[in-house]
Scaffold this active site. Structure first.
Site, short mmCIF file in Angstrom:
data_model
loop_
_atom_site.label_atom_id
_atom_site.label_comp_id
_atom_site.label_asym_id
_atom_site.label_seq_id
_atom_site.Cartn_x
_atom_site.Cartn_y
_atom_site.Cartn_z
N SER A 90 13.19 -7.48 8.42
CA SER A 90 14.50 -6.87 8.23
C SER A 90 15.42 -7.27 9.38
CB SER A 90 14.34 -5.35 8.12
OG SER A 90 15.53 -4.73 7.70
N ASP A 136 14.11 -7.36 -3.37
CA ASP A 136 14.52 -6.97 -2.02
C ASP A 136 16.00 -7.33 -1.85
OD1 ASP A 136 14.93 -6.46 0.63
OD2 ASP A 136 13.31 -7.74 1.37
N HIS A 176 11.78 -3.87 -0.15
CA HIS A 176 12.09 -4.36 1.19
C HIS A 176 10.97 -4.10 2.19
CE1 HIS A 176 14.34 -5.73 4.57
NE2 HIS A 176 14.45 -4.54 5.12
#
Length: 300
Positions: free
Chosen positions: A117, A173, A232
């Site tokens: 991320s 995602d 994610h």
């Protein structure tokens, strides 16, 4: 191992630096944590851009003597991501430099960067700086957002090969699609796409993508913010969740969750196994865990 956390007022950059010794692969590992705190979220959502200069975090800037291949003409970078890396560099820069001098240069250790991320974006900027310094990093990111504009994306492509940079994405995602092209951001190449929703993915469900925006990969999807809580965080294992692994709970303790009591040992044929327990079925269903074979395979 050295851990760091710059705190909530400095983009909350967080991670660790560790050495991996034989019989494991010889590596200097730098791991950048993903979005967790409010400060991280603000850094993620900030769309402010600024000019990108190679290795800016330690005070360097291109000069007349800077080689042409080290310049980044017309490059802009997400200011929040750059600030996160700048704060991290101030904490770990000297440590990494010393480790590279001793463990990489003298003992053949590989410099490995990983990030999820926001941590993936920070790893990308760290990788560019370390490459410019001649450290030769190898990078793997998971759910990495777009770090800067098209010029910066192509600059990253010129610096790294498919063997030295792997950008993993996962079906649905939304983060690798952000910030949007319309806002002046672009992805770089060497994407590996996991097209299976459930964990763990099978080998045939991991695709090598063509170019920076292969429509058969993440670029062919849409932005659904709800998937921040699902796709994610699911990359081979569930990332970014500070919860005890349920297999460890079962094997190491927490009697109420189905673990053994202190001092109680479960052994069969020289290895630990999971006993029958009322909570066992619920845990297996919740975490998609299929029992003793997984314990043996992963050496839990």
């Amino acid at each position: 191992m050295q851990t760091w956390n710059t705190g909530p007022y400095l983009s909350d950059s967080c991670g660790y630096v560790a050495l991996s010794h034989p019989p494991a692969p010889k590596r200097i590992i730098i791991a950048f944590r993903g979005t967790y705190s409010l400060a991280n979220a603000i850094a993620d959502l900030s769309l402010a851009k600024q000019s990108y200069l190679p290795y800016p975090s330690d005070g360097h800037s291109p000069t007349k003597t800077t080689p042409d291949d080290q310049k980044c003409e017309g490059c802009t970078v997400h200011s929040g991501f750059l600030e996160s890396w700048t704060q991290a560099q101030r904490v770990i820069g000297e440590t990494v430099s010393n480790l590279v001098k001793v463990w990489k240069a003298e003992r053949g250790y590989e410099l490995v960067l990983v990030g999820h991320s926001l941590g993936g974006a920070v790893a990308a900027l760290a990788a560019l700086e370390f490459h410019a310094k001649g450290y030769g990093p190898v990078v793997t990111t998971f759910g990495e957002p777009r770090v800067g504009n098209e010029a910066l994306a192509r600059f990253i492509d010129r610096r790294f090969t498919p063997e030295t940079y792997r950008r993993l994405t996962h079906v649905n995602d939304p983060v690798p699609l952000l910030p949007l092209n319309e806002w002046g951001f672009a992805p770089h190449q060497t994407e590996y796409y996991i097209n299976q929703k459930e964990l763990p993915p099978k080998q045939e469900n991991i695709l090598r993508c063509e170019g920076a925006e292969d429509k058969e990969c993440i670029a062919g999807g849409g932005v659904n913010p709800l998937q921040l809580f699902w796709s994610h965080r699911d990359y081979f294992v569930r990332l970014g969740v500070c919860l005890k692994d349920p297999r460890r709970v079962l094997l190491e303790g927490d009697k109420d969750a189905g673990g053994r009591a202190e001092g109680e040992i479960w052994e069969t044929g020289g290895r630990e196994v999971v006993p029958e327990h009322p909570n066992d079925i619920a845990l297996r269903r919740r975490w998609g865990w299929r029992g003793d074979a997984a314990v043996e395979k992963e050496k839990v």
